[in-house]
Design an enzyme around this catalytic site. Structure first.
Site, mmCIF file in Angstrom:
data_model
loop_
_atom_site.group_PDB
_atom_site.id
_atom_site.type_symbol
_atom_site.label_atom_id
_atom_site.label_comp_id
_atom_site.label_asym_id
_atom_site.label_seq_id
_atom_site.Cartn_x
_atom_site.Cartn_y
_atom_site.Cartn_z
ATOM 1 N N ASN A 1 -10.342 0.314 1.311
ATOM 2 C CA ASN A 1 -8.884 0.367 1.161
ATOM 3 C C ASN A 1 -8.526 -0.063 -0.264
ATOM 4 O O ASN A 1 -8.658 -1.231 -0.619
ATOM 5 C CB ASN A 1 -8.245 -0.573 2.186
ATOM 6 N N HIS B 1 -2.694 7.099 3.776
ATOM 7 C CA HIS B 1 -3.253 5.906 3.141
ATOM 8 C C HIS B 1 -4.575 5.558 3.809
ATOM 9 O O HIS B 1 -4.688 5.544 5.037
ATOM 10 C CB HIS B 1 -2.259 4.742 3.264
ATOM 11 N N CYS C 1 0.814 -1.211 0.000
ATOM 12 C CA CYS C 1 0.000 0.000 0.000
ATOM 13 C C CYS C 1 0.854 1.270 0.000
ATOM 14 O O CYS C 1 0.331 2.359 -0.216
ATOM 15 C CB CYS C 1 -0.948 0.000 1.197
#
Lengths: 78, 317
Positions: B272, B242, B108
């Site tokens: 996500n 994030h 990520c």
């Protein structure tokens, strides 16, 4: 002067949004005071920052009640 | 280095928490209170390559450059159905760029790592105009029979076009080897000689441990960046984190400081989206004219590895 238990109780009260009078040693953090697993992670991180300590995963895994939490804090702050 | 174009693309299918509760042991209340997620977009009729190309084309169009003016293509992706060739090769032709490119997989944190690479390539004189595409389909490696992972993720793509400038001020990368906190293991073809064949399995996540390390390491990255640039948290206009879990964002904010309004979120509607989350959010903020010249922006991401990365911008157009 506030004891470790007093400070811990205040942080539990603030994090879980329950009155300090409800926070007694026999109460389960999860079943009685309504913490979910992330609440407990957040609470333990809050206590670590407040008391400048670092819990091991094994120690926090055993904490179920307010009394367990007090014992954990005593262990790490003595 | 500065960003002169942004783009994003999401699959058409929106799946709400109520939709998931029809076949998983979960509820809107359970998901929302633990993650802040209300919906996510999932690939159904499209594939990952379609949304990667769409995001890239938008970013190039906004940049005002022609595709043939892009000197290098950097693609961030954790997994897609092609192990080889790389996603950059697969999408190159459809974007219309003719330059070379490469794929990176820093989970990520891929976007911030790609920014670091782009900055280095520009400083070394290897490229002047660089396209970064972050395209992710994490819903394809979740276990859809249980709720712990599958409710968290969404698919999406974000892209930026970068050129020379002085907006990119600093970057910090962190790696702490710990595979077991979060991993997705693919089975490979067995050979007649292999004695330790491993069957693949969907994404495995130790949520509590990940939460703890994500909050503490991201906060540390951000505080390091602030300190070495003589900045306080109130000097920063935007903390673009994030989008993994709203409570992780809140945990980082509690340590770093600053009001919620400086920590924008898109996790409510997209879940996500791995390395695509920051460029998607950036594209939406640019479209809404939220970012002004001179804004100081921190971007910070973390992911499987464990890896984390943060960078500092002073925005230029």
């Amino acid at each position: 002067m506030a004891t470790i238990q007093d400070k811990t109780k205040a942080l539990v009260s603030s994090k879980l949004k329950v009155a300090e009078s409800e926070i007694t040693e026999d109460k389960s953090l999860f079943n009685d005071l309504g913490a979910d697993s992330l609440d407990f992670v957040e609470l333990s991180m809050l206590l670590e920052r407040e008391f400048n300590v670092k819990f091991t995963e094994a120690d926090t895994a055993n904490v179920k009640t307010v009394g367990d939490l007090y014992q954990l804090m005593e262990k790490y702050t003595k | 280095m500065k960003i002169i174009g942004t783009g994003s693309a999401l699959p058409a299918l929106e799946v709400t928490n109520e939709d998931l509760a029809k076949f998983l042991d979960t509820s809107d209340e359970w998901i929302t209170t633990r993650t802040g997620i209300q919906a996510r977009h999932l690939l159904s009729t499209e594939d990952l390559y379609d949304i990667a190309v769409e995001a890239a084309n938008k970013a190039i169009k906004v940049s005002g450059l022609r595709p043939d003016q892009i000197d290098f293509l950097l693609v961030s992706n954790v997994a897609n159905r092609h192990v080889t060739p790389g996603l950059s090769c697969i999408i190159q032709k459809r974007i219309g760029v003719t330059c070379a490119g490469l794929d990176i997989n820093v989970a990520c944190a891929g976007f911030v790592n790609a920014l670091m690479l782009a900055d280095g390539m520009m400083k070394a004189g290897h490229a002047k105009n660089i396209l970064i595409v972050c395209a992710e389909e994490p819903t394809k490696y979740c276990n859809w029979k249980e709720r712990d992972c599958s409710v968290l993720f969404g698919d999406g793509a974000g892209a930026v076009v970068l050129t020379e400038g002085n907006a990119f001020k600093d970057v910090k990368l962190t790696m702490i080897s710990d595979r077991d906190v979060l991993y997705y293991e693919r089975g490979m073809e067995p050979t007649p000689f292999e004695e330790k064949y491993i069957v693949g399995q969907p994404l495995v996540m130790k949520g509590k441990e990940l939460f703890r390390v994500a909050v503490s390491e991201s906060a540390k990255d951000i505080q390091t960046l602030l300190k070495r640039n003589d900045l306080q948290h109130d000097d920063i206009d935007w903390f673009m984190l994030h989008q993994a879990n709203k409570r992780i964002i809140e945990g980082i904010r509690n340590i770093v400081g600053g009001p919620c309004a400086k920590y924008p979120t898109i996790i409510e509607k997209y879940g996500n989206t791995s390395s695509a989350s920051i460029p998607i959010m950036l594209d939406e903020m640019m479209a809404d004219n939220k970012i002004k010249a001179g804004d100081k922006i921190v971007m910070s991401a973390f992911g499987a590895g464990f890896v984390s990365a943060a960078c500092l911008w002073e925005w230029e157009f």
